[in-house]
Write a protein that holds these residues in place. Sequence first.
Motif, PDB file in Angstrom:
ATOM      1  N   MET A   1       0.843  -1.175   0.000  1.00 23.50           N
ATOM      2  CA  MET A   1       0.000   0.000   0.000  1.00 23.50           C
ATOM      3  C   MET A   1       0.889   1.239   0.000  1.00 23.50           C
ATOM      4  SD  MET A   1      -3.006   1.218   2.617  1.00 23.50           S
ATOM      5  CE  MET A   1      -1.943   1.617   3.964  1.00 23.50           C
ATOM      6  N   TYR A   2       0.400   2.298  -0.631  1.00 21.65           N
ATOM      7  CA  TYR A   2       1.138   3.550  -0.644  1.00 21.65           C
ATOM      8  C   TYR A   2       0.162   4.726  -0.642  1.00 21.65           C
ATOM      9  CZ  TYR A   2       0.004   3.864  -5.623  1.00 21.65           C
ATOM     10  OH  TYR A   2      -0.665   3.934  -6.809  1.00 21.65           O
ATOM     11  N   GLU A   3       0.649   5.866  -0.195  1.00 23.13           N
ATOM     12  CA  GLU A   3      -0.119   7.109  -0.238  1.00 23.13           C
ATOM     13  C   GLU A   3       0.073   7.730  -1.613  1.00 23.13           C
ATOM     14  OE1 GLU A   3      -2.097   8.499   2.160  1.00 23.13           O
ATOM     15  OE2 GLU A   3      -1.728   6.750   3.423  1.00 23.13           O
ATOM     16  N   MET A   4      -1.017   8.055  -2.282  1.00 25.39           N
ATOM     17  CA  MET A   4      -0.920   8.666  -3.604  1.00 25.39           C
ATOM     18  C   MET A   4      -0.550  10.138  -3.490  1.00 25.39           C
ATOM     19  SD  MET A   4      -4.201   7.370  -5.757  1.00 25.39           S
ATOM     20  CE  MET A   4      -4.895   5.746  -5.530  1.00 25.39           C
ATOM     21  N   SER A   5       0.238  10.599  -4.432  1.00 26.63           N
ATOM     22  CA  SER A   5       0.530  12.028  -4.558  1.00 26.63           C
ATOM     23  C   SER A   5      -0.687  12.710  -5.179  1.00 26.63           C
ATOM     24  CB  SER A   5       1.744  12.237  -5.462  1.00 26.63           C
ATOM     25  OG  SER A   5       1.422  11.854  -6.799  1.00 26.63           O
ATOM     26  N   ARG A   6      -0.688  14.036  -5.184  1.00 26.76           N
ATOM     27  CA  ARG A   6      -1.795  14.763  -5.799  1.00 26.76           C
ATOM     28  C   ARG A   6      -1.927  14.367  -7.270  1.00 26.76           C
ATOM     29  NH1 ARG A   6      -3.037  18.746  -9.115  1.00 26.76           N
ATOM     30  NH2 ARG A   6      -4.931  19.951  -8.740  1.00 26.76           N
ATOM     31  N   GLU A   7      -0.839  14.318  -7.967  1.00 21.10           N
ATOM     32  CA  GLU A   7      -0.880  13.933  -9.380  1.00 21.10           C
ATOM     33  C   GLU A   7      -1.478  12.540  -9.553  1.00 21.10           C
ATOM     34  OE1 GLU A   7       2.624  12.643 -12.147  1.00 21.10           O
ATOM     35  OE2 GLU A   7       2.476  14.848 -12.216  1.00 21.10           O
ATOM     36  N   TYR A  80      -6.680  -2.901  -5.716  1.00 24.58           N
ATOM     37  CA  TYR A  80      -7.608  -1.974  -5.063  1.00 24.58           C
ATOM     38  C   TYR A  80      -6.927  -0.680  -4.605  1.00 24.58           C
ATOM     39  CZ  TYR A  80     -10.408  -6.195  -4.922  1.00 24.58           C
ATOM     40  OH  TYR A  80     -11.057  -7.331  -5.264  1.00 24.58           O
ATOM     41  N   SER A  81      -7.563   0.411  -4.987  1.00 22.58           N
ATOM     42  CA  SER A  81      -7.108   1.744  -4.600  1.00 22.58           C
ATOM     43  C   SER A  81      -8.338   2.610  -4.392  1.00 22.58           C
ATOM     44  CB  SER A  81      -6.241   2.358  -5.712  1.00 22.58           C
ATOM     45  OG  SER A  81      -5.095   1.564  -5.950  1.00 22.58           O
ATOM     46  N   TYR A  82      -8.168   3.714  -3.682  1.00 21.62           N
ATOM     47  CA  TYR A  82      -9.287   4.636  -3.504  1.00 21.62           C
ATOM     48  C   TYR A  82      -8.784   6.041  -3.207  1.00 21.62           C
ATOM     49  CZ  TYR A  82      -8.636   4.657   1.564  1.00 21.62           C
ATOM     50  OH  TYR A  82      -8.116   4.813   2.821  1.00 21.62           O
ATOM     51  N   VAL A  83      -9.687   7.000  -3.445  1.00 23.32           N
ATOM     52  CA  VAL A  83      -9.462   8.391  -3.060  1.00 23.32           C
ATOM     53  C   VAL A  83     -10.711   8.845  -2.321  1.00 23.32           C
ATOM     54  CG1 VAL A  83      -9.024  10.748  -3.849  1.00 23.32           C
ATOM     55  CG2 VAL A  83      -8.064   8.816  -5.109  1.00 23.32           C
ATOM     56  N   LEU A  84     -10.527   9.392  -1.142  1.00 21.36           N
ATOM     57  CA  LEU A  84     -11.617   9.943  -0.354  1.00 21.36           C
ATOM     58  C   LEU A  84     -11.452  11.455  -0.307  1.00 21.36           C
ATOM     59  CD1 LEU A  84     -14.008   9.822   1.663  1.00 21.36           C
ATOM     60  CD2 LEU A  84     -12.310   9.476   3.473  1.00 21.36           C
ATOM     61  N   PHE A  85     -12.461  12.170  -0.802  1.00 22.99           N
ATOM     62  CA  PHE A  85     -12.472  13.629  -0.768  1.00 22.99           C
ATOM     63  C   PHE A  85     -13.407  14.081   0.340  1.00 22.99           C
ATOM     64  CE2 PHE A  85     -11.942  12.701  -5.385  1.00 22.99           C
ATOM     65  CZ  PHE A  85     -10.685  13.249  -5.557  1.00 22.99           C
ATOM     66  N   ALA A 140      -5.791   9.263  -0.009  1.00 26.27           N
ATOM     67  CA  ALA A 140      -5.643   8.528  -1.271  1.00 26.27           C
ATOM     68  C   ALA A 140      -4.641   7.399  -1.088  1.00 26.27           C
ATOM     69  CB  ALA A 140      -5.189   9.471  -2.375  1.00 26.27           C
ATOM     70  N   ARG A 141      -5.138   6.181  -1.208  1.00 25.37           N
ATOM     71  CA  ARG A 141      -4.288   5.021  -0.995  1.00 25.37           C
ATOM     72  C   ARG A 141      -4.330   4.108  -2.211  1.00 25.37           C
ATOM     73  NH1 ARG A 141      -6.075   5.638   4.636  1.00 25.37           N
ATOM     74  NH2 ARG A 141      -4.330   6.740   5.614  1.00 25.37           N
ATOM     75  N   GLY A 142      -3.182   3.672  -2.630  1.00 18.66           N
ATOM     76  CA  GLY A 142      -3.070   2.796  -3.783  1.00 18.66           C
ATOM     77  C   GLY A 142      -2.602   1.412  -3.413  1.00 18.66           C
ATOM     78  N   ASP A 143      -2.959   0.455  -4.228  1.00 20.80           N
ATOM     79  CA  ASP A 143      -2.495  -0.928  -4.097  1.00 20.80           C
ATOM     80  C   ASP A 143      -2.675  -1.470  -2.686  1.00 20.80           C
ATOM     81  OD1 ASP A 143      -1.813  -0.629  -6.730  1.00 20.80           O
ATOM     82  OD2 ASP A 143       0.341  -0.540  -6.385  1.00 20.80           O
ATOM     83  N   ILE A 144      -3.891  -1.378  -2.194  1.00 22.11           N
ATOM     84  CA  ILE A 144      -4.184  -1.765  -0.809  1.00 22.11           C
ATOM     85  C   ILE A 144      -3.904  -3.243  -0.536  1.00 22.11           C
ATOM     86  CG2 ILE A 144      -6.037  -1.972   0.904  1.00 22.11           C
ATOM     87  CD1 ILE A 144      -7.245   0.541  -0.501  1.00 22.11           C
TER      88      ILE A 144
END
Length: 146
Positions: A1-7, A80-85, A140-144
């Motif tokens: 898992m990683y934290e996504m950058s804004r981009e 699995y990845s997600y972004v929560l706004f 924003a978390r990627g590759d959970i």
Amino acid sequence: MYEMSREQWWEFALTGTRTGKMAVTRANGAPHVTPIWFVLDTVDGVDYVVFTTEMKSLKAKAFQRDPRFAMIVDDQAPPYSYVLFEGEISLTEDLDEMVRWATRLGSRYMGEERGIEFGKRNAVPDVEYLARGRITKVTARGDISA
């Protein structure tokens, strides 16, 4: 898992036709979640979620009481990845703006060739609002499951 950058989260949220799942609070305090078509926008360094909603919808009524929202965008396949706004919504009836954004929404979700059709369909005076959600927090978390 990683934290996504804004981009990364920007690209992730706008990939394909992923819908947002918009969460609001009903008048009685109960939660409500509904899928929405959305696009992202940046004005003066501030990021926004942009969508339309019927004036009589539960979402519109909830935003008039309390402009706060939470919206998640996720994928449906491993890893699995997600972004929560999270943020605050403002509603407008500006028809020119509504047509412009509804056309962008229609183009994203129905294809360029049908963008204008859906723009006209979803930008109706006295029926629809243009909603601009000022994003105040992103998770924003990627590759959970990796």
